[in-house]
Design an enzyme around this catalytic site. Structure first.
Site, PDB file in Angstrom:
ATOM      1  N   HIS A 280     -33.655  38.927 -78.046  1.00 39.19           N
ATOM      2  CA  HIS A 280     -32.863  39.808 -77.206  1.00 39.19           C
ATOM      3  C   HIS A 280     -33.219  39.695 -75.733  1.00 39.19           C
ATOM      4  CE1 HIS A 280     -31.779  41.804 -81.027  1.00 39.19           C
ATOM      5  NE2 HIS A 280     -30.729  42.229 -80.359  1.00 39.19           N
ATOM      6  N   GLY A 281     -34.419  39.275 -75.416  1.00 43.26           N
ATOM      7  CA  GLY A 281     -34.767  39.173 -74.002  1.00 43.26           C
ATOM      8  C   GLY A 281     -36.179  38.678 -73.796  1.00 43.26           C
TER       9      GLY A 281
END
Length: 464
Positions: free
Chosen positions: A324-325
């Site tokens: 996700h990041g």
């Protein structure tokens, strides 16, 4: 190009008309869809379209190499094939993150830190990299055939409805649809319209309003927030991210359906889950099933005892968080969910329950998910600390209002609708004349656009 805009409406109208005009000419139509997908992406960046093309051609060529029986496939071919999309993902998403971490480590020893590269993250890169990996692995497992021509593979990976934020569609599910002519007699116009209308409502009226009036102000300045502001902003973000992402998925499914393609459902009332394992069967279903089938099970799954199962769960969720990041808060978010899944397994809380025990499980699961959303939404770990500190600041609220509280409660209460609400409403409306339905949909869209805040914020998952 954003779905709820006039630009996309005009773009889609032209694609829709040309697509069905070419329905008897399969190859010409698929070239049209591929060209439309690149135009869709070029609205953000023309240069990065060449990255898409290179990645798609790699996946097609890799599929030819790893197909069962492909010249007595040597064992190194599959890791090399999968390494291509992973290297693309790693370079664009994680190069600066690891450089920053290495620089911080070197600075502790008085050494000069390397400069950051300033790499711009391509919109939706995680999604189309996972699509490419899905094709390669499905071909290697014999679940999808290795396409002799790159055209169908490129359409599968870059089909514009799911290009920017999913759903992540499996090659075995979607490639047969790409290879077969679309049938205009089977277009579910009413179902698609209801999904698009519901998505517009969730995005423009709920997600955008909660973001601009509640969530963004509080998370931007948690030091000035009172406990009521912080608490409502946490609940508000839980409502916002679900409304935002499920809206994109609903509209993507509806748009694809109007072109004659079927996408799987991506959300199933996730906040009704009574455990984290149930939550991940309901939230972003295409990603959670991808992680299960292509990461958790190959790691060993639940085979080999409880210790190895716990390890596999933690690794899967931590890597899912990192997907996700490129930030430690996403790693911690994944670790929180991994630890929760391990604890549920250890305590035997994964099974379906009913009555008061289920309601208690729903309450606890929802608040654990909300705690994770603080890590997900805050700009950095300092912001996380600021929000958690604000929960103990008992002062008059500055941002929270009864109207925003009611809007948050309404957005979350949508989970109380029957899971098949679209099908039920479709059965009620199907008898109405087409002109009446057209006018009704037009008036509904006009009301949504009028009542929503000005402008359309990018979808949250575009950054992933």
């Amino acid at each position: 190009m954003l779905f709820p805009t006039g630009v996309f409406a005009l773009f889609f109208l032209l694609v829709f008309l040309a697509h069905w005009a070419l329905r008897r000419h399969l190859l010409a139509d698929r070239w049209l869809l591929l060209g439309a997908s690149f135009v869709f992406y070029a609205h953000w960046s023309f240069e990065l379209c060449f990255l898409l093309l290179a990645l798609g051609l790699w996946a097609w060529g890799a599929g030819r190499l790893v197909a069962p029986g492909a010249h007595a496939r040597p064992p190194w071919r599959l890791p090399l094939a999968v390494a291509g999309p992973l290297l693309v993902l790693g370079w664009f998403k994680y190069a600066d993150f690891f450089l920053a971490e290495a620089g911080a480590l070197l600075a502790r020893f008085g050494l000069e830190a390397p400069p950051l590269l300033g790499i711009i993250l391509p919109v939706g890169i995680s999604f189309f990299c996972f699509q490419a990996i899905s094709y390669i692995l499905d071909v290697a497992r014999g679940e999808a055939r290795a396409e002799p021509s790159p055209l169908f593979v490129l359409v599968y990976i870059f089909f514009f409805p799911h290009l920017a934020a999913g759903p992540i569609v499996r090659a075995a599910h979607f490639l047969p649809q790409v290879a077969a002519p679309s049938d205009p007699r089977r277009i579910p116009f009413l179902m698609a319209g209801l999904l698009i209308l519901g998505g517009l409502c969730k995005k423009l009226l709920l997600a955008n309003t909660l973001a601009t009036q509640l969530v963004d102000p509080v998370f931007r300045d948690p030091e000035g927030a009172a406990a009521a502001d912080a608490l409502l902003a946490i609940y508000g973000y839980a409502a916002q991210i679900w409304c935002d992402f499920s809206a994109y998925s609903d509209m993507a499914i509806g748009v694809a359906a109007l072109l004659g393609f079927h996408f799987p459902r991506n959300f199933d009332q996730p906040y009704r889950a009574a455990s984290l394992s149930e939550f991940w069967r309901r939230w972003h279903i295409s990603l959670s099933s991808w992680l299960r089938d292509y990461l958790y099970i190959p790691l060993g799954g639940s085979r080999g005892g409880e210790a190895r199962t716990a390890r596999n769960l933690m690794l899967t969720m931590v890597l899912g968080g990192l997907w996700h990041g490129a930030a430690w808060r996403f790693v911690l978010w994944g670790a929180l969910h991994g630890a929760g899944l391990v604890a549920e397994r250890f305590l035997g809380l994964r099974g379906a329950v009913a009555g008061p025990r289920r309601w208690l499980g729903m309450l606890l699961t929802f608040h654990l998910v909300c705690l994770g959303w603080v890590l997900f939404r805050a700009p950095d770990m300092e912001g996380v600390g600021g929000i958690l500190t604000a929960l103990g600041r008992w002062e008059p609220a500055l941002v929270a209002t009864p109207l925003l509280a009611a809007l948050t409660a309404f957005a979350l209460a949508l989970h109380l609708l029957p899971g098949d609400w679209v099908e039920r409403l479709e059965r009620r409306l199907v008898a109405l004349p087409a002109p009446t339905l057209g006018v009704g949909f037009g008036v509904a869209i006009l009301l949504i656009v009028t009542l929503g805040p000005s402008g359309v914020a990018p979808f949250i998952y575009f950054q992933f």
